[in-house]
Design a protein around this motif. Structure first.
Motif, PDB file in Angstrom:
ATOM      1  N   LEU A   1      16.312  10.295  21.453  1.00  0.00           N
ATOM      2  CA  LEU A   1      15.964  10.624  22.839  1.00  0.00           C
ATOM      3  C   LEU A   1      17.151  10.475  23.783  1.00  0.00           C
ATOM      4  O   LEU A   1      17.095  10.880  24.941  1.00  0.00           O
ATOM      5  N   GLY A   2      18.222   9.863  23.285  1.00  0.00           N
ATOM      6  CA  GLY A   2      19.407   9.678  24.113  1.00  0.00           C
ATOM      7  C   GLY A   2      19.215   8.674  25.231  1.00  0.00           C
ATOM      8  O   GLY A   2      19.727   8.844  26.339  1.00  0.00           O
ATOM      9  N   ILE A   3      18.472   7.593  24.941  1.00  0.00           N
ATOM     10  CA  ILE A   3      18.201   6.570  25.960  1.00  0.00           C
ATOM     11  C   ILE A   3      18.636   5.199  25.434  1.00  0.00           C
ATOM     12  O   ILE A   3      18.808   5.022  24.224  1.00  0.00           O
ATOM     13  N   PRO A   4      18.826   4.215  26.321  1.00  0.00           N
ATOM     14  CA  PRO A   4      19.267   2.883  25.876  1.00  0.00           C
ATOM     15  C   PRO A   4      18.275   2.216  24.935  1.00  0.00           C
ATOM     16  O   PRO A   4      17.058   2.399  25.055  1.00  0.00           O
ATOM     17  N   PHE A   5      18.825   1.429  24.031  1.00  0.00           N
ATOM     18  CA  PHE A   5      18.035   0.657  23.073  1.00  0.00           C
ATOM     19  C   PHE A   5      18.316  -0.816  23.326  1.00  0.00           C
ATOM     20  O   PHE A   5      19.470  -1.256  23.258  1.00  0.00           O
ATOM     21  N   TYR A   6      17.279  -1.566  23.654  1.00  0.00           N
ATOM     22  CA  TYR A   6      17.455  -2.971  23.988  1.00  0.00           C
ATOM     23  C   TYR A   6      16.865  -3.877  22.913  1.00  0.00           C
ATOM     24  O   TYR A   6      15.653  -3.957  22.753  1.00  0.00           O
ATOM     25  N   ASP A   7      17.747  -4.514  22.203  1.00  0.00           N
ATOM     26  CA  ASP A   7      17.376  -5.515  21.207  1.00  0.00           C
ATOM     27  C   ASP A   7      18.405  -6.633  21.310  1.00  0.00           C
ATOM     28  O   ASP A   7      18.203  -7.591  22.023  1.00  0.00           O
ATOM     29  N   LYS A   8      19.554  -6.468  20.678  1.00  0.00           N
ATOM     30  CA  LYS A   8      20.628  -7.451  20.804  1.00  0.00           C
ATOM     31  C   LYS A   8      21.146  -7.512  22.237  1.00  0.00           C
ATOM     32  O   LYS A   8      21.460  -8.591  22.748  1.00  0.00           O
ATOM     33  N   ASP A   9      21.260  -6.348  22.883  1.00  0.00           N
ATOM     34  CA  ASP A   9      21.730  -6.331  24.271  1.00  0.00           C
ATOM     35  C   ASP A   9      20.777  -7.096  25.182  1.00  0.00           C
ATOM     36  O   ASP A   9      21.201  -7.756  26.135  1.00  0.00           O
ATOM     37  N   LEU A  10      19.481  -7.006  24.880  1.00  0.00           N
ATOM     38  CA  LEU A  10      18.485  -7.741  25.661  1.00  0.00           C
ATOM     39  C   LEU A  10      18.664  -9.244  25.458  1.00  0.00           C
ATOM     40  O   LEU A  10      18.642 -10.022  26.416  1.00  0.00           O
ATOM     41  N   VAL A  11      18.858  -9.636  24.209  1.00  0.00           N
ATOM     42  CA  VAL A  11      19.090 -11.047  23.897  1.00  0.00           C
ATOM     43  C   VAL A  11      20.317 -11.562  24.645  1.00  0.00           C
ATOM     44  O   VAL A  11      20.302 -12.647  25.240  1.00  0.00           O
ATOM     45  N   ASN A  12      21.402 -10.764  24.636  1.00  0.00           N
ATOM     46  CA  ASN A  12      22.639 -11.181  25.301  1.00  0.00           C
ATOM     47  C   ASN A  12      22.456 -11.309  26.810  1.00  0.00           C
ATOM     48  O   ASN A  12      23.012 -12.218  27.436  1.00  0.00           O
ATOM     49  N   GLN A  13      21.675 -10.421  27.398  1.00  0.00           N
ATOM     50  CA  GLN A  13      21.435 -10.481  28.838  1.00  0.00           C
ATOM     51  C   GLN A  13      20.609 -11.713  29.206  1.00  0.00           C
ATOM     52  O   GLN A  13      20.887 -12.390  30.197  1.00  0.00           O
ATOM     53  N   ILE A  14      19.598 -12.001  28.389  1.00  0.00           N
ATOM     54  CA  ILE A  14      18.779 -13.200  28.629  1.00  0.00           C
ATOM     55  C   ILE A  14      19.637 -14.455  28.469  1.00  0.00           C
ATOM     56  O   ILE A  14      19.538 -15.406  29.249  1.00  0.00           O
ATOM     57  N   ALA A  15      20.511 -14.431  27.469  1.00  0.00           N
ATOM     58  CA  ALA A  15      21.408 -15.570  27.238  1.00  0.00           C
ATOM     59  C   ALA A  15      22.330 -15.779  28.432  1.00  0.00           C
ATOM     60  O   ALA A  15      22.544 -16.910  28.890  1.00  0.00           O
ATOM     61  N   LEU A  16      22.859 -14.690  28.958  1.00  0.00           N
ATOM     62  CA  LEU A  16      23.767 -14.767  30.102  1.00  0.00           C
ATOM     63  C   LEU A  16      23.075 -15.372  31.318  1.00  0.00           C
ATOM     64  O   LEU A  16      23.645 -16.220  32.011  1.00  0.00           O
ATOM     65  N   GLU A  17      21.844 -14.948  31.576  1.00  0.00           N
ATOM     66  CA  GLU A  17      21.142 -15.412  32.775  1.00  0.00           C
ATOM     67  C   GLU A  17      20.522 -16.802  32.604  1.00  0.00           C
ATOM     68  O   GLU A  17      20.309 -17.505  33.578  1.00  0.00           O
TER      69      GLU A  17
END
Length: 203
Positions: free
Chosen positions: A27-43
């Motif tokens: 679909l050409g859209i973002p996939f959030y798995d590891k990136d989601l984990v990293n963002q939660i970790a950052l915040e």
């Protein structure tokens, strides 16, 4: 209404993460798995490994595990327990990502967190134990626990976490728009079916 955001809840070893990645790519859209984990970790300030293991898993195998989990200290994490603090950060991050635009989000109780949005397609992916056991050994290797024990423990902790924070029963059809059995349909076909549902919602 057009479904712009896809959440994928999945049994351990069923292929939900792979399906999510395939759907996002096609679909050409973002996939959030590891990136989601990293963002939660950052915040949150927690290590990504800690977030990955605790963000959608209960501390133990029963709801009592939350009652006996260490409680927060006044002035630290708003006085919340580690689990509750992580849950609040997780909700905030997922809501922010959904606002950015179309995407695929795997796990993290995203189906519940985004329950008030009408542009979300919630999918539950499952499979029989034989399919899942073979798959986790092939992907993650052997461990001291049997594949069946690994499946049971991981799913129980996800189920307890989901029930604790949502009040719902994990895996119940009424919580999702579609439930797909990868052991019967195949991973590729399940990805294609999700894409079809998204495309049909635009009509």
């Amino acid at each position: 209404m057009e479904k712009r955001i896809i959440t994928i809840s999945r049994e351990f070893g069923s292929g939900g993460r792979t399906i999510g990645r395939m759907v996002a790519s096609k679909l050409g859209i973002p996939f959030y798995d590891k990136d989601l984990v990293n963002q939660i970790a950052l915040e949150s300030g927690f290590a990504p490994k800690f977030v990955e293991e605790n963000g959608e898993h209960s501390p133990g195998l029963s709801r009592l595990s939350y009652a006996f989990a260490p409680q927060g200290v006044p002035g630290v994490m708003n006085g919340l327990s580690t689990a509750d603090f992580l849950w609040n950060i997780q909700c905030s991050v997922i809501l922010q990502l959904a606002e950015k635009g179309p995407c695929v989000i795997v796990g993290r109780n995203a189906d519940y967190i985004l329950k008030d949005r009408e542009d979300v397609l919630n999918v539950y992916v499952y499979a029989n134990n034989e399919f899942r056991a073979e798959r986790i050994v092939r992907l993650y290797g052997e461990s001291e626990k049997s594949p069946e024990a690994r499946l049971s423990e991981k799913d129980k902790r996800r189920r307890v976490n989901y029930q604790h924070y949502t009040g719902r029963t994990w895996g119940m059809a009424e919580n999702y728009h579609a439930s797909l059995d990868t052991s019967a349909l195949g991973v590729d076909n399940c990805a294609d079916l999700i894409i079809q549902m998204v495309e049909n919602s635009k009509k």
